[in-house]
Motif scaffolding. Structure first.
Motif, PDB file in Angstrom:
ATOM      1  N   VAL A 200       0.710  -1.320   0.097  1.00 30.50           N
ATOM      2  CA  VAL A 200      -0.122   0.067   0.038  1.00 30.50           C
ATOM      3  C   VAL A 200       0.922   1.215  -0.079  1.00 30.50           C
ATOM      4  N   LEU A 201       1.872   1.456   0.728  1.00 29.81           N
ATOM      5  CA  LEU A 201       2.768   2.277   0.688  1.00 29.81           C
ATOM      6  C   LEU A 201       3.455   2.524  -0.437  1.00 29.81           C
ATOM      7  N   GLU A 202       3.995   1.267  -1.231  1.00 29.93           N
ATOM      8  CA  GLU A 202       4.571   1.479  -2.428  1.00 29.93           C
ATOM      9  C   GLU A 202       3.704   2.045  -3.289  1.00 29.93           C
ATOM     10  N   GLU A 203       2.198   1.725  -3.325  1.00 27.41           N
ATOM     11  CA  GLU A 203       1.438   2.617  -4.313  1.00 27.41           C
ATOM     12  C   GLU A 203       1.458   3.932  -4.280  1.00 27.41           C
ATOM     13  N   MET A 204       1.608   4.116  -2.919  1.00 24.73           N
ATOM     14  CA  MET A 204       1.416   5.789  -2.620  1.00 24.73           C
ATOM     15  C   MET A 204       3.025   6.525  -3.029  1.00 24.73           C
ATOM     16  N   GLY A 205       4.068   5.557  -3.630  1.00 26.19           N
ATOM     17  CA  GLY A 205       5.452   6.169  -3.804  1.00 26.19           C
ATOM     18  C   GLY A 205       6.318   6.154  -2.596  1.00 26.19           C
ATOM     19  N   ILE A 206       5.994   5.354  -1.699  1.00 25.96           N
ATOM     20  CA  ILE A 206       6.630   5.296  -0.357  1.00 25.96           C
ATOM     21  C   ILE A 206       7.342   3.910  -0.370  1.00 25.96           C
ATOM     22  N   GLU A 207       8.910   4.014  -0.647  1.00 26.25           N
ATOM     23  CA  GLU A 207       9.480   2.667  -0.528  1.00 26.25           C
ATOM     24  C   GLU A 207      10.454   2.911   0.610  1.00 26.25           C
ATOM     25  N   THR A 208      10.962   3.878   0.872  1.00 25.13           N
ATOM     26  CA  THR A 208      12.194   4.054   2.053  1.00 25.13           C
ATOM     27  C   THR A 208      11.580   4.720   3.168  1.00 25.13           C
ATOM     28  N   ILE A 209      12.351   4.678   4.404  1.00 27.53           N
ATOM     29  CA  ILE A 209      11.678   5.068   5.666  1.00 27.53           C
ATOM     30  C   ILE A 209      11.856   6.627   5.381  1.00 27.53           C
ATOM     31  N   GLY A 210      12.677   7.374   4.612  1.00 31.72           N
ATOM     32  CA  GLY A 210      12.847   8.830   4.678  1.00 31.72           C
ATOM     33  C   GLY A 210      11.797   9.352   3.650  1.00 31.72           C
ATOM     34  N   GLN A 211      11.337   8.385   2.731  1.00 32.00           N
ATOM     35  CA  GLN A 211      10.070   9.105   1.993  1.00 32.00           C
ATOM     36  C   GLN A 211       8.759   8.801   3.006  1.00 32.00           C
ATOM     37  N   LEU A 212       8.897   8.083   3.836  1.00 30.59           N
ATOM     38  CA  LEU A 212       7.579   7.942   4.904  1.00 30.59           C
ATOM     39  C   LEU A 212       7.733   9.094   5.770  1.00 30.59           C
ATOM     40  N   ALA A 213       8.763   9.556   6.346  1.00 26.18           N
ATOM     41  CA  ALA A 213       9.018  10.426   7.103  1.00 26.18           C
ATOM     42  C   ALA A 213       8.629  11.984   6.607  1.00 26.18           C
ATOM     43  N   THR A 214       8.878  12.080   5.462  1.00 27.20           N
ATOM     44  CA  THR A 214       8.520  13.347   4.940  1.00 27.20           C
ATOM     45  C   THR A 214       7.298  13.245   4.291  1.00 27.20           C
ATOM     46  N   MET A 215       6.582  12.361   4.117  1.00 23.96           N
ATOM     47  CA  MET A 215       5.235  12.308   3.529  1.00 23.96           C
ATOM     48  C   MET A 215       4.203  13.370   4.333  1.00 23.96           C
ATOM     49  N   ASP A 216       3.215  13.955   3.731  1.00 27.67           N
ATOM     50  CA  ASP A 216       2.331  14.779   4.424  1.00 27.67           C
ATOM     51  C   ASP A 216       1.304  13.583   5.195  1.00 27.67           C
ATOM     52  N   VAL A 217       1.359  14.057   6.575  1.00 27.33           N
ATOM     53  CA  VAL A 217       0.758  13.083   7.488  1.00 27.33           C
ATOM     54  C   VAL A 217      -0.535  12.869   7.351  1.00 27.33           C
ATOM     55  N   GLN A 218      -1.250  13.977   6.574  1.00 21.30           N
ATOM     56  CA  GLN A 218      -2.753  14.033   6.637  1.00 21.30           C
ATOM     57  C   GLN A 218      -3.064  12.920   5.401  1.00 21.30           C
ATOM     58  N   LEU A 219      -2.295  12.736   4.454  1.00 26.08           N
ATOM     59  CA  LEU A 219      -2.259  11.624   3.507  1.00 26.08           C
ATOM     60  C   LEU A 219      -2.250  10.423   4.225  1.00 26.08           C
ATOM     61  N   LEU A 220      -1.411  10.120   4.972  1.00 26.15           N
ATOM     62  CA  LEU A 220      -1.325   8.763   5.713  1.00 26.15           C
ATOM     63  C   LEU A 220      -2.506   8.463   6.579  1.00 26.15           C
ATOM     64  N   ILE A 221      -2.970   9.620   7.080  1.00 21.04           N
ATOM     65  CA  ILE A 221      -4.317   9.387   7.989  1.00 21.04           C
ATOM     66  C   ILE A 221      -5.387   9.031   7.131  1.00 21.04           C
ATOM     67  N   ALA A 222      -5.582   9.724   6.047  1.00 19.74           N
ATOM     68  CA  ALA A 222      -6.480   9.300   5.047  1.00 19.74           C
ATOM     69  C   ALA A 222      -6.474   8.082   4.761  1.00 19.74           C
ATOM     70  N   ARG A 223      -5.447   7.331   4.494  1.00 22.34           N
ATOM     71  CA  ARG A 223      -5.158   6.127   4.134  1.00 22.34           C
ATOM     72  C   ARG A 223      -5.409   4.954   5.169  1.00 22.34           C
ATOM     73  N   PHE A 224      -4.653   5.584   6.232  1.00 16.72           N
ATOM     74  CA  PHE A 224      -4.261   4.217   7.344  1.00 16.72           C
ATOM     75  C   PHE A 224      -4.933   4.755   8.851  1.00 16.72           C
TER      76      PHE A 224
END
Length: 362
Positions: A200-224
């Motif tokens: 699911v994270l990969e679909e959002m373009g997130i493969e590394t921890i750094g990409q997850l750390a800098t992702m807009d947290v609101q987008l993560l809340i909307a998904r998870f």
């Protein structure tokens, strides 16, 4: 990212391929060979799974939770052993008791993993690294097993670090190194992000921890949902969980197995002085006094005995440990050579920080 929790120093200790390593310790002829602990493969028709395996087996593509039938097809010539939990629990108890001595606070999380908070007794990461090396040396010397240790400002960082350089690894992550360490790693290195979440994270373009750390947290809340907030915090190295004892400490003990059996009274006395010092240090860190002193004696022919004496009143006096241990040892003096000696205290009482009896520790 200001994070007060990063002022703490936490160790995560993870035993290397624990079940199979204990089996190899008991059967030295298996050292260097693929060893698989789990269900009976039944010549490739077994229906169980691999519990754990040696690193030699892992190099052949075998891993924990793999169907045992698949493991057999990959490596039919491996040594397959049944799970022996009594043996592993005995080894685990000794290892955990050994590690408790080094910690301000100690939390065992499984048969082969533990967290140690050493913030109050260690001032910097250089000293923490030296302590971690000491723990590794003691576990190897006394139990014949290797472990990997992560040293970091909190539990999540320490756990990821302990897995970074296995087996027999030591990885130190200082507060100013968190991003450099974490961000290049795949998101799957964060505990809890597994086979379902990673795609699911990969679909959002997130493969590394750094990409997850800098992702807009609101987008993560909307998904998870709220889990998205937690994942974002962990990716940024934020973890406010404390190291906590999971159960009441009922006893504190340590023991030493000698490379050569001893019998000299002076050598025996020195061993008890050293063991008593270690037990007393642990008592001091954990704010306990004790009433009962126990010794453990193992002769060269493996005959093993324990003896205990309960004092009139609880105390924190180190000399009470030494004197009682030596008194109990008199029963065995001159009766043979010893391969192991141990000292423990029990009937523990927690000391209130306000009590002046704390002065007895120093």
């Amino acid at each position: 990212m200001n994070n007060p929790a990063r002022n703490r120093i936490t160790l995560h200790v993870d035993m290397d391929s624990f079940y199979s390593s204990v089996e190899v310790r008991e059967r030295p002829e298996l050292k260097g060979l693929p060893v698989i602990v789990g269900s009976d493969p039944k010549v490739g028709n077994g229906r169980g799974v691999v519990s754990t395996c040696s690193y030699e087996a892992r190099e052949l593509g075998i891993h924990s939770a793999m169907p045992i039938s698949r493991a057999y097809k990959l490596c039919p010539d491996a040594t397959y052993l049944p799970v022996n939990m009594e043996l592993y629990k005995e080894a685990s108890e000794k290892i955990m008791n050994l590690m408790r001595i080094f910690a301000d606070r100690f939390q065992q999380v499984s048969v082969d993993e533990a967290y140690l908070d050493i913030s109050n007794c260690i001032e910097d990461y250089e000293s923490a690294s030296l302590l971690a090396r000491k723990i590794k040396e003691e576990v190897l010397r006394k139990q014949g097993l290797t472990c990997s240790i992560g040293v970091a400002p909190n539990k999540i960082l320490a756990k990821i670090a302990s897995d970074f350089n296995k087996p027999d690894g030591l990885t130190v992550v200082r507060p100013d190194e968190v991003e450099d360490f974490l961000f290049p790693l795949p998101v799957s290195k964060i505990p809890g992000i597994g086979k379902k979440t990673s795609p699911v994270l990969e679909e959002m373009g997130i493969e590394t921890i750094g990409q997850l750390a800098t992702m807009d947290v609101q987008l993560l809340i909307a998904r998870f949902g709220r889990t998205g907030v937690v994942m974002h915090q962990l990716a940024n190295g934020i973890d406010h969980r404390e190291v906590r004892e999971r159960e009441e400490v009922k006893s504190i003990s340590t023991e030493d197995t000698f490379e050569e059996d001893i019998f000299d009274p002076a050598a025996i006395r020195n061993v008890f002085l050293d063991l008593s010092e270690k037990v007393h240090d642990s008592l001091a860190r954990k704010r306990f006094r004790f009433r009962t002193v126990t010794i453990k004696v193992r002769f060269e022919d493996f005959r093993t005995y324990t003896r205990a004496k309960t004092l009139y009143a609880a105390t924190t006096d180190k000399q009470a440990i030494v004197k009682t241990a030596l008194l109990l040892m008199e029963e065995f003096a001159g009766k043979g050579r010893f391969r192991l000696l141990g000292v423990g205290v029990s009937k523990l009482e927690k000391i209130d920080d306000r009590q002046t009896i704390l002065n007895d520790f120093f």
